[in-house]
Each structure stands twice: as structure tokens, then as C-alpha cells.
Write a protein that holds these residues in place. Structure first.
Motif, PDB file in Angstrom:
ATOM      1  N   UNK A  35       0.840  -1.196   0.000  1.00 47.86           N
ATOM      2  CA  UNK A  35       0.000   0.000   0.000  1.00 47.86           C
ATOM      3  C   UNK A  35       0.871   1.239   0.000  1.00 47.86           C
ATOM      4  N   UNK A  36       0.262   2.365   0.321  1.00 40.92           N
ATOM      5  CA  UNK A  36       0.988   3.637   0.357  1.00 40.92           C
ATOM      6  C   UNK A  36       1.961   3.658   1.529  1.00 40.92           C
ATOM      7  N   UNK A  37       3.085   4.315   1.352  1.00 46.31           N
ATOM      8  CA  UNK A  37       4.187   4.316   2.302  1.00 46.31           C
ATOM      9  C   UNK A  37       3.850   4.531   3.758  1.00 46.31           C
ATOM     10  N   UNK A  38       3.240   5.661   4.099  1.00 45.10           N
ATOM     11  CA  UNK A  38       2.951   5.969   5.497  1.00 45.10           C
ATOM     12  C   UNK A  38       1.992   4.965   6.099  1.00 45.10           C
ATOM     13  N   UNK A  39       0.979   4.581   5.356  1.00 43.65           N
ATOM     14  CA  UNK A  39      -0.004   3.628   5.849  1.00 43.65           C
ATOM     15  C   UNK A  39       0.641   2.269   6.091  1.00 43.65           C
ATOM     16  N   UNK A  40       1.481   1.811   5.177  1.00 46.41           N
ATOM     17  CA  UNK A  40       2.162   0.519   5.348  1.00 46.41           C
ATOM     18  C   UNK A  40       3.107   0.580   6.543  1.00 46.41           C
ATOM     19  N   UNK A  41       3.855   1.661   6.674  1.00 43.33           N
ATOM     20  CA  UNK A  41       4.767   1.782   7.821  1.00 43.33           C
ATOM     21  C   UNK A  41       4.000   1.730   9.134  1.00 43.33           C
ATOM     22  N   UNK A  42       2.866   2.421   9.205  1.00 40.45           N
ATOM     23  CA  UNK A  42       2.046   2.383  10.423  1.00 40.45           C
ATOM     24  C   UNK A  42       1.502   0.980  10.682  1.00 40.45           C
ATOM     25  N   UNK A  43       1.065   0.324   9.624  1.00 41.33           N
ATOM     26  CA  UNK A  43       0.531  -1.042   9.765  1.00 41.33           C
ATOM     27  C   UNK A  43       1.614  -1.990  10.262  1.00 41.33           C
ATOM     28  N   UNK A  44       2.797  -1.917   9.680  1.00 40.33           N
ATOM     29  CA  UNK A  44       3.885  -2.807  10.106  1.00 40.33           C
ATOM     30  C   UNK A  44       4.297  -2.527  11.545  1.00 40.33           C
ATOM     31  N   UNK A  45       4.274  -1.266  11.944  1.00 40.64           N
ATOM     32  CA  UNK A  45       4.585  -0.908  13.339  1.00 40.64           C
ATOM     33  C   UNK A  45       3.564  -1.532  14.291  1.00 40.64           C
ATOM     34  N   UNK A  46       2.277  -1.432  13.946  1.00 40.39           N
ATOM     35  CA  UNK A  46       1.231  -2.036  14.780  1.00 40.39           C
ATOM     36  C   UNK A  46       1.360  -3.558  14.822  1.00 40.39           C
ATOM     37  N   UNK A  47       1.682  -4.153  13.688  1.00 40.90           N
ATOM     38  CA  UNK A  47       1.832  -5.610  13.634  1.00 40.90           C
ATOM     39  C   UNK A  47       3.020  -6.072  14.468  1.00 40.90           C
ATOM     40  N   UNK A  48       4.145  -5.347  14.390  1.00 42.01           N
ATOM     41  CA  UNK A  48       5.308  -5.697  15.219  1.00 42.01           C
ATOM     42  C   UNK A  48       4.952  -5.609  16.701  1.00 42.01           C
ATOM     43  N   UNK A  49       4.256  -4.540  17.079  1.00 39.50           N
ATOM     44  CA  UNK A  49       3.881  -4.351  18.483  1.00 39.50           C
ATOM     45  C   UNK A  49       2.976  -5.474  18.974  1.00 39.50           C
ATOM     46  N   UNK A  50       2.185  -6.043  18.076  1.00 38.00           N
ATOM     47  CA  UNK A  50       1.266  -7.125  18.442  1.00 38.00           C
ATOM     48  C   UNK A  50       1.910  -8.506  18.285  1.00 38.00           C
ATOM     49  N   UNK A  51       3.165  -8.542  17.863  1.00 33.81           N
ATOM     50  CA  UNK A  51       3.840  -9.823  17.683  1.00 33.81           C
ATOM     51  C   UNK A  51       3.378 -10.601  16.462  1.00 33.81           C
ATOM     52  N   UNK A  52       2.878  -9.888  15.463  1.00 35.22           N
ATOM     53  CA  UNK A  52       2.406 -10.518  14.214  1.00 35.22           C
ATOM     54  C   UNK A  52       3.423 -10.238  13.109  1.00 35.22           C
ATOM     55  N   UNK A  53       4.187 -11.241  12.719  1.00 37.95           N
ATOM     56  CA  UNK A  53       5.194 -10.993  11.688  1.00 37.95           C
ATOM     57  C   UNK A  53       4.573 -10.704  10.330  1.00 37.95           C
TER      58      UNK A  53
END
Length: 126
Positions: A35-53
Motif C-alpha cells: 500500500x501507500x508508504x505511510x499507511x504501510x509503515x504504520x501497519x507494520x509498526x502495529x503488527x510488530x507491536x502485536x507480535x504478528x510478523x
């Protein structure tokens, strides 16, 4: 997706809608987010915080997904995929496109990622 974008984008565009597109989910492989850069970065940050690779995916030129017309209509769209070249991917939209081709672990991982993103949608829409 083109019809949904045409018929609903004006209502969905108010900033309160996050579209999560699933494309190639169920093919073997790690979960990827495109997806778009900022949105993907935010999504990956949330996924890392939740322990979802999950990893960032850059879709190859010429790759068409249902996210494209929705994004072109101005909506926030993330695409979740597990696709890598496999029997499942090569069979998409053919008579060989059957459930037996799907990787259950990849489906489960994509479902976990999707649930995490849905729960984090308020953060992602900012």
C-alpha cells in the motif's frame, strides 16, 4: 472493486474507512503488506507491536489488485498477501483454482494480521 469504488467511494472517503484487500492469501509464504508508504509503515509498526510478523511488499509493475481502483478513488487501502510463485498462484482464476492448493498456515497468519489491523484501524487512519 471498480464498481465498489464508483458506487461507494464518496461515502467511504470521509477518512473513517480503511479498506483491507486480500490478494493471493493462502498461497505459501510469509504475510506481506502492500500500500501507500505511510499507511504501510504504520501497519507494520502495529503488527510488530502485536507480535504478528509481516513484511512490506512492493507489487511488481503490471500487477493488478482490487486495491488499485479503491486507492485511485482516494480510499486508504492495505493489501494483505502471502503470495509467492506456487501452484496456488499459478492456478488463480482457472479451473485449477481449488481449496486444495491453499496453505492453511498462510491463511491463519493472514487472518491474524487482518484481525490486528482491524483492531488498530483508529491508529492507522490518522
Amino acid at each position: 472493486a471498480r464498481i465498489a469504488a464508483r458506487d461507494h467511494a464518496a461515502v467511504w472517503k470521509n477518512g473513517e474507512t480503511l479498506v483491507i484487500n486480500h490478494d493471493g492469501v493462502g498461497a505459501p509464504g510469509a504475510v506481506g503488506v502492500a500500500g501507500k508508504g505511510t499507511l504501510v509503515r504504520s501497519a507494520l509498526r502495529e503488527l510488530r507491536a502485536a507480535g504478528r510478523p509481516a513484511r512490506r511488499i512492493i507489487l511488481p509493475l503490471g500487477t493488478g489488485t482490487d486495491a488499485m481502483p479503491l486507492g485511485a478513488a482516494g480510499l486508504s487501502v492495505l493489501t494483505i498477501t502471502t503470495a509467492r510463485l506456487s501452484k496456488a498462484v499459478l492456478a488463480i482464476h482457472t479451473t485449477r483454482d481449488v481449496a486444495a492448493n491453499l496453505d492453511l498456515a498462510a491463511l491463519a497468519a493472514a487472518a491474524d494480521v487482518t484481525e490486528t489491523l482491524v483492531r488498530a484501524q483508529d491508529v492507522l487512519r490518522q
